[in-house]
Design a protein around this motif. Structure first.
Motif, PDB file in Angstrom:
ATOM      1  N   ILE A  47       0.818  -1.211   0.000  1.00  0.00           N
ATOM      2  CA  ILE A  47       0.000   0.000   0.000  1.00  0.00           C
ATOM      3  C   ILE A  47       0.858   1.270   0.000  1.00  0.00           C
ATOM      4  N   THR A  48       1.967   1.292   0.740  1.00  0.00           N
ATOM      5  CA  THR A  48       2.807   2.482   0.767  1.00  0.00           C
ATOM      6  C   THR A  48       3.465   2.712  -0.585  1.00  0.00           C
ATOM      7  N   GLY A  49       4.045   1.658  -1.162  1.00  0.00           N
ATOM      8  CA  GLY A  49       4.656   1.786  -2.470  1.00  0.00           C
ATOM      9  C   GLY A  49       3.653   2.157  -3.542  1.00  0.00           C
ATOM     10  N   SER A  50       2.443   1.617  -3.441  1.00  0.00           N
ATOM     11  CA  SER A  50       1.400   1.918  -4.426  1.00  0.00           C
ATOM     12  C   SER A  50       1.007   3.393  -4.378  1.00  0.00           C
ATOM     13  N   LEU A  51       0.823   3.917  -3.166  1.00  0.00           N
ATOM     14  CA  LEU A  51       0.480   5.334  -3.028  1.00  0.00           C
ATOM     15  C   LEU A  51       1.602   6.224  -3.558  1.00  0.00           C
ATOM     16  N   ALA A  52       2.840   5.878  -3.231  1.00  0.00           N
ATOM     17  CA  ALA A  52       3.970   6.678  -3.705  1.00  0.00           C
ATOM     18  C   ALA A  52       4.090   6.609  -5.221  1.00  0.00           C
ATOM     19  N   ALA A  53       3.974   5.404  -5.782  1.00  0.00           N
ATOM     20  CA  ALA A  53       4.127   5.236  -7.228  1.00  0.00           C
ATOM     21  C   ALA A  53       3.038   5.979  -7.989  1.00  0.00           C
ATOM     22  N   GLU A  54       1.792   5.867  -7.539  1.00  0.00           N
ATOM     23  CA  GLU A  54       0.689   6.541  -8.231  1.00  0.00           C
ATOM     24  C   GLU A  54       0.892   8.053  -8.229  1.00  0.00           C
ATOM     25  N   HIS A  55       1.263   8.583  -7.080  1.00  0.00           N
ATOM     26  CA  HIS A  55       1.412  10.038  -6.970  1.00  0.00           C
ATOM     27  C   HIS A  55       2.596  10.537  -7.796  1.00  0.00           C
ATOM     28  N   LEU A  56       3.726   9.872  -7.690  1.00  0.00           N
ATOM     29  CA  LEU A  56       4.923  10.308  -8.419  1.00  0.00           C
ATOM     30  C   LEU A  56       4.732  10.161  -9.923  1.00  0.00           C
ATOM     31  N   ALA A  57       4.077   9.095 -10.353  1.00  0.00           N
ATOM     32  CA  ALA A  57       3.828   8.922 -11.789  1.00  0.00           C
ATOM     33  C   ALA A  57       2.887   9.994 -12.313  1.00  0.00           C
ATOM     34  N   CYS A  58       1.858  10.329 -11.530  1.00  0.00           N
ATOM     35  CA  CYS A  58       0.928  11.378 -11.950  1.00  0.00           C
ATOM     36  C   CYS A  58       1.598  12.753 -12.006  1.00  0.00           C
ATOM     37  N   LEU A  59       2.670  12.920 -11.252  1.00  0.00           N
ATOM     38  CA  LEU A  59       3.432  14.173 -11.299  1.00  0.00           C
ATOM     39  C   LEU A  59       4.401  14.215 -12.473  1.00  0.00           C
ATOM     40  N   GLY A  60       4.466  13.135 -13.244  1.00  0.00           N
ATOM     41  CA  GLY A  60       5.289  13.123 -14.436  1.00  0.00           C
ATOM     42  C   GLY A  60       6.643  12.479 -14.300  1.00  0.00           C
ATOM     43  N   HIS A  61       6.946  11.876 -13.159  1.00  0.00           N
ATOM     44  CA  HIS A  61       8.224  11.194 -12.980  1.00  0.00           C
ATOM     45  C   HIS A  61       8.227   9.851 -13.712  1.00  0.00           C
ATOM     46  N   THR A 122     -12.039   9.055  -4.415  1.00  0.00           N
ATOM     47  CA  THR A 122     -13.255   9.554  -5.069  1.00  0.00           C
ATOM     48  C   THR A 122     -12.936  10.127  -6.448  1.00  0.00           C
ATOM     49  N   THR A 123     -11.917  10.954  -6.541  1.00  0.00           N
ATOM     50  CA  THR A 123     -11.568  11.605  -7.803  1.00  0.00           C
ATOM     51  C   THR A 123     -11.118  10.598  -8.854  1.00  0.00           C
ATOM     52  N   ARG A 124     -10.316   9.629  -8.440  1.00  0.00           N
ATOM     53  CA  ARG A 124      -9.791   8.628  -9.379  1.00  0.00           C
ATOM     54  C   ARG A 124     -10.797   7.505  -9.643  1.00  0.00           C
ATOM     55  N   GLY A 125     -11.850   7.450  -8.832  1.00  0.00           N
ATOM     56  CA  GLY A 125     -12.823   6.374  -8.993  1.00  0.00           C
ATOM     57  C   GLY A 125     -12.232   5.008  -8.695  1.00  0.00           C
ATOM     58  N   LEU A 126     -11.413   4.932  -7.639  1.00  0.00           N
ATOM     59  CA  LEU A 126     -10.734   3.682  -7.290  1.00  0.00           C
ATOM     60  C   LEU A 126     -11.714   2.755  -6.564  1.00  0.00           C
ATOM     61  N   ALA A 127     -11.908   1.565  -7.086  1.00  0.00           N
ATOM     62  CA  ALA A 127     -12.854   0.602  -6.495  1.00  0.00           C
ATOM     63  C   ALA A 127     -12.174  -0.134  -5.350  1.00  0.00           C
ATOM     64  N   CYS A 128     -12.435   0.280  -4.119  1.00  0.00           N
ATOM     65  CA  CYS A 128     -11.767  -0.320  -2.958  1.00  0.00           C
ATOM     66  C   CYS A 128     -12.675  -0.396  -1.735  1.00  0.00           C
TER      67      CYS A 128
END
Length: 415
Positions: A47-61, A122-128
């Motif tokens: 979960i920690t890596g997933s949150l970091a990866a999603e955010h950093l990728a969305c920032l363009g890294h 909510t914004t990403r519509g993540l089914a969880c």
């Protein structure tokens, strides 16, 4: 210098079976066939890596995520995913350690983290299966009505929401027999495996790479971090994010950190009308404390019995039947309407700290290696907070309040 991490088996992280484990998917994870470069390497696909990866990728890294095991198979599936903004250490305790202003700021950032996570889902519509929830903080142990009222007064002073319920108010509103409670809005619950998987999928959609590999060494002596893999290949990254649960590599130590074992149960789906009002998240004002939540299938999850003296995995797992019996007894005492049967029983290890705050930030002596550890009972809340703090640090936007969670911060008073 080459630095070897600890080699900890996946089974050391958890035992038994949680209700989330049935939903584990096997995402495509190619093996690494040659060395390469990336902007950010995230080590750990929970979960920690997933949150970091999603955010950093969305920032363009340019993000790469590696894990030696199936994503979500470790600590994530052992999580009970109570997304509380209230911290294991009360505001009163933190005020004694660090003063009111600093303690209040920490609590407000924790509250903002839960709000941010709810908004992200909510914004990403993540089914969880995420559901906004109130929390119910009950008197227990040495914490009676006087202590909870003092805690409530401090929270009001800090601008935090919530109400104090005396015995009659708690009985009237929630049908629970305790001396008093604090009821607060702004928390949530979720399925941690579905959340982690949805975040990873979003990261991959943003061009992050999810790969099957194990990091066995780190060399941060140059302008980049050289990460040696078990295959013999290397990844050269501008920055590395360590998101490996409680498993801390040799380059990282902290006198504040310790490993704790915990146990949890999940009941069968409960009959209509057998759950407490609003399915609030319930936890106790004691150390250690027990806690309860429900699921979308109307199961009751109860956890607790934390013990820092039992950290050896086999010993921890052998205690599951005994701990399940204790937890079922506590469930029956607190909520007699429940069908108190343990359909699922599991155990897990997690990292915590003496002040109840996580270890987030650059690894001392290794400014391009960022880490997130020591979440305690606020696991996913702190995971979200870490993802935002680390992304800001990578962008050169460190904030003064980051020091409250620094890996090398001073020990609190009286610790």
């Amino acid at each position: 210098m080459l630095l070897d991490p600890d080699n900890v088996r996946q089974n050391d992280l958890r035992g038994g079976t949680s209700p989330w484990s049935q939903k584990l998917l096997q995402p495509v994870r190619p093996q690494i066939e040659e060395s390469f470069r990336c902007d950010v390497l995230v080590v750990g696909a929970g979960i920690t890596g997933s949150l970091a990866a999603e955010h950093l990728a969305c920032l363009g890294h340019d993000v790469c995520v590696i894990d030696r095991q199936r994503p979500g198979l470790g600590s994530t599936t052992a999580s009970t995913a109570m997304l509380l903004w209230e911290i294991d250490r009360s505001l009163s305790d933190l005020t004694e350690m660090y003063g009111f202003e600093r303690a209040a700021s920490i609590y407000r950032h924790s509250q903002a983290a839960v709000s941010g996570l709810i908004e992200l889902v909510t914004t990403r519509g993540l089914a969880c299966d995420m559901r906004p929830r109130h929390s119910l903080y009950l008197t227990a142990g040495d914490s009676g009505p006087r202590e909870l009222l003092a805690e409530h007064d401090l929270r009001i002073r800090a601008g935090l929401p919530g109400d104090f319920l005396d015995h009659q108010g708690l009985l009237r509103e929630f049908k629970i027999h305790r001396e008093a409670a604090l009821v607060s809005p702004g928390s949530a619950d979720a399925d941690p495996v579905l959340l982690s998987q949805a975040l990873l999928a979003e990261a991959v959609r943003q061009k992050a790479r999810l790969l099957d590999a194990e990091a066995v060494g780190y060399d941060s002596s140059s302008d980049a971090v050289i990460v040696v893999l078990d295959s013999g290949h290397v990844i050269e990254a501008k920055h590395v994010v360590l998101a490996t649960g409680y498993v801390m590599p040799d380059i990282l130590t902290s006198d504040l950190h310790k490993v704790v074992s915990s146990w949890a149960i999940a009941t069968p789906p409960q009959a209509t009308g057998a759950l407490w009002r609003d399915s609030a998240l319930i936890w106790e004002a004691s150390d250690p404390y027990s806690y309860l939540r429900t699921t979308v299938e109307n199961r009751i999850i109860m956890g607790g019995e934390d013990d820092d003296a039992i950290v050896e995995p086999e010993a921890r797992d052998r205690l599951m039947p005994e701990k399940a019996k204790v937890l079922l007894g506590k469930l029956q005492a607190l909520w007699p309407k429940a069908e108190a049967i343990a359909e699922f029983v599991w155990s897990g290890a997690f990292g915590t700290t003496s002040d109840g705050l996580p270890l987030i930030g650059a690894v001392p002596g290794h400014p391009r290696i960022h880490a997130a550890y020591g979440y305690g009972g606020n696991g996913i809340t702190y995971s979200y907070l870490a993802s935002r703090m680390i992304a800001a640090s990578i962008a050169g936007n460190n904030q003064p309040w980051f020091d409250d969670f620094a890996i090398d911060r001073d020990a609190p008073k009286g610790s």
